[in-house]
Design a protein around this motif. Sequence first.
Motif, PDB file in Angstrom:
ATOM      1  N   GLU A 151      42.679  45.787  52.983  1.00  0.00           N
ATOM      2  CA  GLU A 151      41.705  46.763  53.484  1.00  0.00           C
ATOM      3  C   GLU A 151      40.316  46.387  52.971  1.00  0.00           C
ATOM      4  O   GLU A 151      39.670  47.151  52.239  1.00  0.00           O
ATOM      5  N   PRO A 152      39.810  45.194  53.349  1.00  0.00           N
ATOM      6  CA  PRO A 152      38.512  44.728  52.839  1.00  0.00           C
ATOM      7  C   PRO A 152      37.345  45.562  53.349  1.00  0.00           C
ATOM      8  O   PRO A 152      37.311  45.952  54.515  1.00  0.00           O
ATOM      9  N   VAL A 153      36.424  45.857  52.457  1.00  0.00           N
ATOM     10  CA  VAL A 153      35.175  46.544  52.813  1.00  0.00           C
ATOM     11  C   VAL A 153      34.012  45.747  52.229  1.00  0.00           C
ATOM     12  O   VAL A 153      34.139  45.144  51.159  1.00  0.00           O
ATOM     13  N   THR A 154      32.903  45.752  52.929  1.00  0.00           N
ATOM     14  CA  THR A 154      31.723  44.999  52.491  1.00  0.00           C
ATOM     15  C   THR A 154      30.590  45.959  52.183  1.00  0.00           C
ATOM     16  O   THR A 154      30.278  46.841  52.983  1.00  0.00           O
ATOM     17  N   THR A 155      29.980  45.789  51.027  1.00  0.00           N
ATOM     18  CA  THR A 155      28.884  46.655  50.587  1.00  0.00           C
ATOM     19  C   THR A 155      27.588  46.281  51.310  1.00  0.00           C
ATOM     20  O   THR A 155      27.489  45.196  51.889  1.00  0.00           O
ATOM     21  N   PRO A 156      26.586  47.141  51.275  1.00  0.00           N
ATOM     22  CA  PRO A 156      25.302  46.814  51.889  1.00  0.00           C
ATOM     23  C   PRO A 156      24.672  45.541  51.327  1.00  0.00           C
ATOM     24  O   PRO A 156      23.878  44.895  52.008  1.00  0.00           O
ATOM     25  N   CYS A 157      25.021  45.188  50.093  1.00  0.00           N
ATOM     26  CA  CYS A 157      24.457  43.976  49.496  1.00  0.00           C
ATOM     27  C   CYS A 157      25.240  42.722  49.877  1.00  0.00           C
ATOM     28  O   CYS A 157      24.917  41.619  49.423  1.00  0.00           O
ATOM     29  N   GLY A 158      26.277  42.872  50.700  1.00  0.00           N
ATOM     30  CA  GLY A 158      26.964  41.717  51.243  1.00  0.00           C
ATOM     31  C   GLY A 158      28.184  41.241  50.503  1.00  0.00           C
ATOM     32  O   GLY A 158      28.688  40.160  50.788  1.00  0.00           O
ATOM     33  N   HIS A 159      28.720  42.020  49.570  1.00  0.00           N
ATOM     34  CA  HIS A 159      29.900  41.597  48.819  1.00  0.00           C
ATOM     35  C   HIS A 159      31.137  42.345  49.319  1.00  0.00           C
ATOM     36  O   HIS A 159      31.076  43.551  49.599  1.00  0.00           O
ATOM     37  N   THR A 160      32.241  41.614  49.395  1.00  0.00           N
ATOM     38  CA  THR A 160      33.477  42.165  49.946  1.00  0.00           C
ATOM     39  C   THR A 160      34.519  42.361  48.846  1.00  0.00           C
ATOM     40  O   THR A 160      34.703  41.483  47.995  1.00  0.00           O
ATOM     41  N   PHE A 161      35.181  43.513  48.903  1.00  0.00           N
ATOM     42  CA  PHE A 161      36.219  43.850  47.937  1.00  0.00           C
ATOM     43  C   PHE A 161      37.346  44.576  48.657  1.00  0.00           C
ATOM     44  O   PHE A 161      37.182  45.036  49.797  1.00  0.00           O
ATOM     45  N   CYS A 162      38.486  44.717  47.978  1.00  0.00           N
ATOM     46  CA  CYS A 162      39.521  45.625  48.474  1.00  0.00           C
ATOM     47  C   CYS A 162      38.974  47.053  48.379  1.00  0.00           C
ATOM     48  O   CYS A 162      38.234  47.380  47.439  1.00  0.00           O
ATOM     49  N   LEU A 163      39.322  47.894  49.328  1.00  0.00           N
ATOM     50  CA  LEU A 163      38.830  49.276  49.331  1.00  0.00           C
ATOM     51  C   LEU A 163      39.167  49.983  48.026  1.00  0.00           C
ATOM     52  O   LEU A 163      38.301  50.607  47.399  1.00  0.00           O
ATOM     53  N   LYS A 164      40.438  49.898  47.605  1.00  0.00           N
ATOM     54  CA  LYS A 164      40.862  50.606  46.390  1.00  0.00           C
ATOM     55  C   LYS A 164      40.136  50.070  45.160  1.00  0.00           C
ATOM     56  O   LYS A 164      39.789  50.825  44.251  1.00  0.00           O
ATOM     57  N   CYS A 165      39.906  48.761  45.111  1.00  0.00           N
ATOM     58  CA  CYS A 165      39.211  48.159  43.964  1.00  0.00           C
ATOM     59  C   CYS A 165      37.770  48.661  43.882  1.00  0.00           C
ATOM     60  O   CYS A 165      37.277  48.997  42.804  1.00  0.00           O
ATOM     61  N   LEU A 166      37.092  48.702  45.030  1.00  0.00           N
ATOM     62  CA  LEU A 166      35.699  49.152  45.036  1.00  0.00           C
ATOM     63  C   LEU A 166      35.604  50.623  44.652  1.00  0.00           C
ATOM     64  O   LEU A 166      34.724  51.019  43.880  1.00  0.00           O
TER      65      LEU A 166
END
Length: 377
Positions: free
Chosen positions: A85-100
């Motif tokens: 479930e990857p999500v990308t922050t406004p600053c351009g970095h991608t993480f797993c949703l749960k991790c973020l």
Amino acid sequence: KAAAFRSADRNEEALQEYFCYLWLVVQTFFSLSLYFFFFSLLALFPDNASSCKTLPTFSGERQVPSQLLDSADFECSLCMRLFYEPVTTPCGHTFCLKCLERCLDHNPNCPLCKENLSEYLATRAYNKTLLMEELLQRYFCDELAERQKVHEEEMKELSNLNQEVPIFVCTMAFPTIPCPLHVFEPRYRLMIRRSMETGTKQFGMCIADELKGFADHGCMLEVRDVKFFPDGRSVVDTIGIACFKVLSHGQRDGYHTAKIEYLEDKKVEGEELTELLKLHDSVYDQALGWFTSLKDDMKNQIISHFGQLPVKDSDPQGNPNGPAWCWWLLAVLPLENKAQLTILAMNALKDRLVAIRRVLIFVTRKRQESANLQCIS
């Protein structure tokens, strides 16, 4: 902004702004380059290449040499596992949703570049990065299936309240009684979020214990509603559903857990039941008299928080934890937590009624003494 600093002869600050802008440009360029690189692979290699992974398209099939693909390039930098479930922050970095989400529980900044994500947190716009998810599904379907299996096993383990119940260490809670909570600690943000994600919507409430961490008895709460604030805090509307006894204490990811045993009142029959019904009616009338004698402002405060005194039960043994009015009275009476806990731990309705009657006699006597002193003065 940098130009404004330069025109004001604030060259050092202008230089800092230029560097910040340049860094954002580099980040954006890198992210876009990574995405375009994978799409460009489709056109670089012929359809008959050997040792390839197949990519289905609308016009046919394209193939990419598998040696050019490495699942390590698609790992979350926080959990070091394949993106899920990857999500990308406004600053351009991608993480797993749960991790973020777990990182933002502690700090509203990006875990990598430390850019402030307060607005992103406030909108809770955690939309999946569809491009990244599509790449994973096309090129790493086996690895993604294994990753999903691990995630489902973790969710199954978290939802098994027979083995491990999350414990919120805070205040006394009672069956049938509302218990609103203001959640701001990172460990409890995680705990509440997990209870919602797993669908259990339940956790235990216990008061603190200096030696064990939390008391040996508590009340299960069920979440009725959650309202989130922009900074990540939340107000959780819960209600008590059952008493329990703690069999073992534990911890998970910072919050307390326990293996529990639900408590039920021992039922009586015959003459014991007749005596219990008389005691039940007598204590209820005593409780109603005490509540009616309170000043209007005090009654209104109690009603606004706990509601009206519940009606007398026709069958006091109908509920496994006894009549609702007993718990309502226990919640509003001026008792210390330890005294409330002692009554909560009782599994005989008769014992609970006798204890409540003693408390009512005590508080009534104290109020009469106070009124007499005021008259004398």
